[in-house]
Design a protein around this motif. Structure first.
Motif, PDB file in Angstrom:
ATOM      1  N   THR A   1       0.824  -1.208   0.000  1.00  0.00           N
ATOM      2  CA  THR A   1       0.000   0.000   0.000  1.00  0.00           C
ATOM      3  C   THR A   1       0.856   1.254   0.000  1.00  0.00           C
ATOM      4  OG1 THR A   1      -0.128  -0.021   2.430  1.00  0.00           O
ATOM      5  CG2 THR A   1      -1.897  -1.128   1.218  1.00  0.00           C
ATOM      6  N   LEU A   2       0.276   2.323  -0.498  1.00  0.00           N
ATOM      7  CA  LEU A   2       0.915   3.633  -0.508  1.00  0.00           C
ATOM      8  C   LEU A   2      -0.177   4.678  -0.323  1.00  0.00           C
ATOM      9  CD1 LEU A   2       3.382   5.495  -0.961  1.00  0.00           C
ATOM     10  CD2 LEU A   2       2.980   5.278  -3.427  1.00  0.00           C
ATOM     11  N   GLY A   3       0.015   5.584   0.640  1.00  0.00           N
ATOM     12  CA  GLY A   3      -0.998   6.584   0.918  1.00  0.00           C
ATOM     13  C   GLY A   3      -0.556   7.981   0.517  1.00  0.00           C
ATOM     14  N   ILE A   4      -1.474   8.732  -0.080  1.00  0.00           N
ATOM     15  CA  ILE A   4      -1.233  10.129  -0.424  1.00  0.00           C
ATOM     16  C   ILE A   4      -1.854  10.982   0.665  1.00  0.00           C
ATOM     17  CG2 ILE A   4      -1.626  11.957  -2.123  1.00  0.00           C
ATOM     18  CD1 ILE A   4      -1.970   9.748  -4.238  1.00  0.00           C
ATOM     19  N   VAL A   5      -1.015  11.748   1.370  1.00  0.00           N
ATOM     20  CA  VAL A   5      -1.477  12.525   2.518  1.00  0.00           C
ATOM     21  C   VAL A   5      -0.908  13.940   2.477  1.00  0.00           C
ATOM     22  CG1 VAL A   5      -1.644  10.457   3.977  1.00  0.00           C
ATOM     23  CG2 VAL A   5       0.480  11.794   3.946  1.00  0.00           C
ATOM     24  N   GLU A   6      -1.396  14.773   3.378  1.00  0.00           N
ATOM     25  CA  GLU A   6      -0.794  16.073   3.631  1.00  0.00           C
ATOM     26  C   GLU A   6       0.118  15.907   4.840  1.00  0.00           C
ATOM     27  OE1 GLU A   6      -3.980  18.822   4.194  1.00  0.00           O
ATOM     28  OE2 GLU A   6      -4.541  18.864   2.080  1.00  0.00           O
ATOM     29  N   THR A   7       1.421  15.804   4.585  1.00  0.00           N
ATOM     30  CA  THR A   7       2.344  15.492   5.678  1.00  0.00           C
ATOM     31  C   THR A   7       2.428  16.590   6.728  1.00  0.00           C
ATOM     32  OG1 THR A   7       4.171  16.335   4.298  1.00  0.00           O
ATOM     33  CG2 THR A   7       3.760  13.959   4.268  1.00  0.00           C
ATOM     34  N   LYS A   8       1.981  17.791   6.364  1.00  0.00           N
ATOM     35  CA  LYS A   8       1.957  18.877   7.356  1.00  0.00           C
ATOM     36  C   LYS A   8       0.821  18.678   8.364  1.00  0.00           C
ATOM     37  CE  LYS A   8       3.929  22.395   4.276  1.00  0.00           C
ATOM     38  NZ  LYS A   8       3.702  23.708   3.606  1.00  0.00           N
ATOM     39  N   SER A   9      -0.117  17.818   8.011  1.00  0.00           N
ATOM     40  CA  SER A   9      -1.247  17.550   8.899  1.00  0.00           C
ATOM     41  C   SER A   9      -0.949  16.317   9.742  1.00  0.00           C
ATOM     42  CB  SER A   9      -2.524  17.336   8.091  1.00  0.00           C
ATOM     43  OG  SER A   9      -3.556  16.828   8.905  1.00  0.00           O
ATOM     44  N   ARG A  10      -0.690  16.522  11.026  1.00  0.00           N
ATOM     45  CA  ARG A  10      -0.401  15.398  11.923  1.00  0.00           C
ATOM     46  C   ARG A  10      -1.583  14.421  11.953  1.00  0.00           C
ATOM     47  NH1 ARG A  10       2.613  13.750  16.275  1.00  0.00           N
ATOM     48  NH2 ARG A  10       1.474  12.798  18.012  1.00  0.00           N
ATOM     49  N   HIS A  11      -2.789  14.973  11.959  1.00  0.00           N
ATOM     50  CA  HIS A  11      -3.984  14.125  11.987  1.00  0.00           C
ATOM     51  C   HIS A  11      -4.046  13.233  10.748  1.00  0.00           C
ATOM     52  CE1 HIS A  11      -8.161  12.843  12.298  1.00  0.00           C
ATOM     53  NE2 HIS A  11      -8.355  13.289  11.069  1.00  0.00           N
ATOM     54  N   ASN A  12      -3.762  13.794   9.559  1.00  0.00           N
ATOM     55  CA  ASN A  12      -3.802  13.044   8.310  1.00  0.00           C
ATOM     56  C   ASN A  12      -2.800  11.898   8.320  1.00  0.00           C
ATOM     57  OD1 ASN A  12      -3.683  13.868   4.753  1.00  0.00           O
ATOM     58  ND2 ASN A  12      -5.245  12.784   5.887  1.00  0.00           N
ATOM     59  N   VAL A  13      -1.592  12.165   8.800  1.00  0.00           N
ATOM     60  CA  VAL A  13      -0.541  11.149   8.837  1.00  0.00           C
ATOM     61  C   VAL A  13      -0.888  10.051   9.842  1.00  0.00           C
ATOM     62  CG1 VAL A  13       1.871  10.707   9.425  1.00  0.00           C
ATOM     63  CG2 VAL A  13       1.264  12.728   8.080  1.00  0.00           C
ATOM     64  N   LEU A  14      -1.332  10.439  11.045  1.00  0.00           N
ATOM     65  CA  LEU A  14      -1.668   9.446  12.069  1.00  0.00           C
ATOM     66  C   LEU A  14      -2.854   8.585  11.634  1.00  0.00           C
ATOM     67  CD1 LEU A  14      -1.228  11.524  15.351  1.00  0.00           C
ATOM     68  CD2 LEU A  14       0.277   9.751  14.439  1.00  0.00           C
ATOM     69  N   GLN A  15      -3.815   9.213  10.972  1.00  0.00           N
ATOM     70  CA  GLN A  15      -4.970   8.464  10.487  1.00  0.00           C
ATOM     71  C   GLN A  15      -4.548   7.403   9.480  1.00  0.00           C
ATOM     72  OE1 GLN A  15      -7.735  10.247   7.538  1.00  0.00           O
ATOM     73  NE2 GLN A  15      -9.324   9.934   9.104  1.00  0.00           N
ATOM     74  N   ALA A  16      -3.664   7.780   8.563  1.00  0.00           N
ATOM     75  CA  ALA A  16      -3.186   6.827   7.560  1.00  0.00           C
ATOM     76  C   ALA A  16      -2.449   5.662   8.224  1.00  0.00           C
ATOM     77  CB  ALA A  16      -2.285   7.535   6.559  1.00  0.00           C
ATOM     78  N   ARG A  17      -1.614   5.965   9.191  1.00  0.00           N
ATOM     79  CA  ARG A  17      -0.853   4.908   9.867  1.00  0.00           C
ATOM     80  C   ARG A  17      -1.761   4.003  10.691  1.00  0.00           C
ATOM     81  NH1 ARG A  17       4.384   8.596  11.706  1.00  0.00           N
ATOM     82  NH2 ARG A  17       5.391   8.611   9.635  1.00  0.00           N
TER      83      ARG A  17
END
Length: 364
Positions: free
Chosen positions: A73-89
């Motif tokens: 898998t590979l996720g496209i996220v906004e790395t500046k958004s901590r919430h976005n990164v944690l949600q993906a993980r």
């Protein structure tokens, strides 16, 4: 065959530069409302855009994460958004890329997971020289396509070496063996380009051209369909006949080639001409510019003959290949369109030797 499955809530918001990956790998798009990740095929990469995920999409990904899958898998996220990164993980996506990242970075990440799509798997019956030539030529074509998409310098020296290697392999192993190996490539796009290159350098050599001229023609053959890099592989490698809309898009590839090549100082003028004009006919009925007669250089006329002959004699899922004699019967009906003097010389070469015979791979 490797492929990429891209899932998003709304592809209208999907990064347009990332969409170019469809020209380098077979790609399928699905929106989350139609997603069924339980049916993902082996050797598939799941690429998920985490923009605007709602509870329903999160539940789908959570169930997928808990299913015990082995799909990369590979996720496209906004790395500046901590919430976005944690949600993906939290949903099992640890390999991430920022939405604003360059296309070249996405390409490298995907290649790390899926490998090099351009690399063929050839049967053991082929010699080491043939295998090396086909593999390095495939690599050159892939590097050229990636450079065209990212704006990097085109690997013209590498491709020139490929052209020289093709000539050397054909001289020692025979064109028949080269064409048979090329036909084992899983991608029709790569297969066709290398068949055209093999026919072109062999024809050039038979005409007594210098090594420099042979290399230039080989280079032109390898780059002649570069504009197709702007067309999805799902269309180029489609197992059935193209729709009218798909055919219209494919027919734009000469202009796309010119757009890519003309501004590059490292590309010889003759190579640009071959890429732009190889679908022109002497009677003016070709495309894209409707050139006539002496407006079409001999290099282009020679390439056109190699291109048409390759297309007629290669096997596709929706058509049988023609024998050399059948192909020439078709081509000689194109009197007024093709250079008949060159065509007669090409026919004499093909029919007087094993030049044009391809040992077909077995099909199920």
């Amino acid at each position: 065959m490797v492929q990429i499955l891209i899932a998003a809530v709304d592809f209208g918001n999907f990064p347009s530069r990332f969409a170019k990956i469809a020209t380098l790998y077979p790609t399928k798009r699905i929106i989350f409302s139609e997603a069924n990740f339980r049916k993902i095929k082996p050797r598939t990469l799941l690429l998920v855009d985490f923009l605007d995920l709602g509870p329903a999409q999160i539940d789908i990904l959570r169930a997928f994460s808990r299913s015990g899958h082995t799909v990369p898998t590979l996720g496209i996220v906004e790395t500046k958004s901590r919430h976005n990164v944690l949600q993906a993980r939290e949903l099992g996506f640890y390999n991430l890329i920022d939405r604003e990242e360059k296309f070249s970075i996405l390409f490298e990440k995907i290649r790390e997971v899926l490998g090099d799509y351009s690399k063929p798997t050839l049967p053991s019956r082929f010699s080491e020289k043939i295998v090396k030539s086909v593999e390095t030529t495939s690599m050159g074509l892939n590097l050229m396509s990636a450079a065209a998409l990212t704006g990097a310098p085109l690997p013209m020296r590498f491709l020139a070496t490929n052209a020289q290697d093709i000539t050397a392999a054909i001289m020692t192993e025979g064109l028949d063996n080269w064409l048979s190996a090329v036909q084992c490539h899983h991608s029709h796009t790569f297969c066709h380009t290398m068949m055209v290159a093999g026919h072109t350098v062999s024809f050039s050599q038979s005409l007594g051209h210098s090594e420099t001229e042979q290399t230039l023609l080989g280079l032109g053959a390898l780059a002649h369909d570069l504009g197709k890099v702007k067309i999805p592989l799902s269309i180029l490698d489609k197992p059935g006949r193209l729709t009218r809309e798909e055919r219209e898009l494919v027919n734009k590839h000469p202009q796309y080639s010119e757009e890519i090549l003309a501004s590059r100082q490292e590309v010889p003028k003759q190579v640009v001409e071959m890429a732009l004009w190889h679908h022109e006919f002497l009677d003016g009925s070709g495309y894209p510019n409707g050139l006539k007669g002496n407006q079409i250089p001999e290099t282009v006329r020679l390439l056109t003959i190699s291109d048409i002959y390759s297309a007629l004699t290669e096997k596709r899922a929706y058509k049988e290949s023609l024998s050399p004699r059948q192909a020439f019967a078709v081509m000689f009906e194109m009197n007024g369109k093709l250079d008949m003097d060159l065509l007669r010389k090409f026919r004499a070469l093909v029919l007087s030797s094993e030049f044009g015979h391809v040992r077909r791979r077995a099909t199920a």
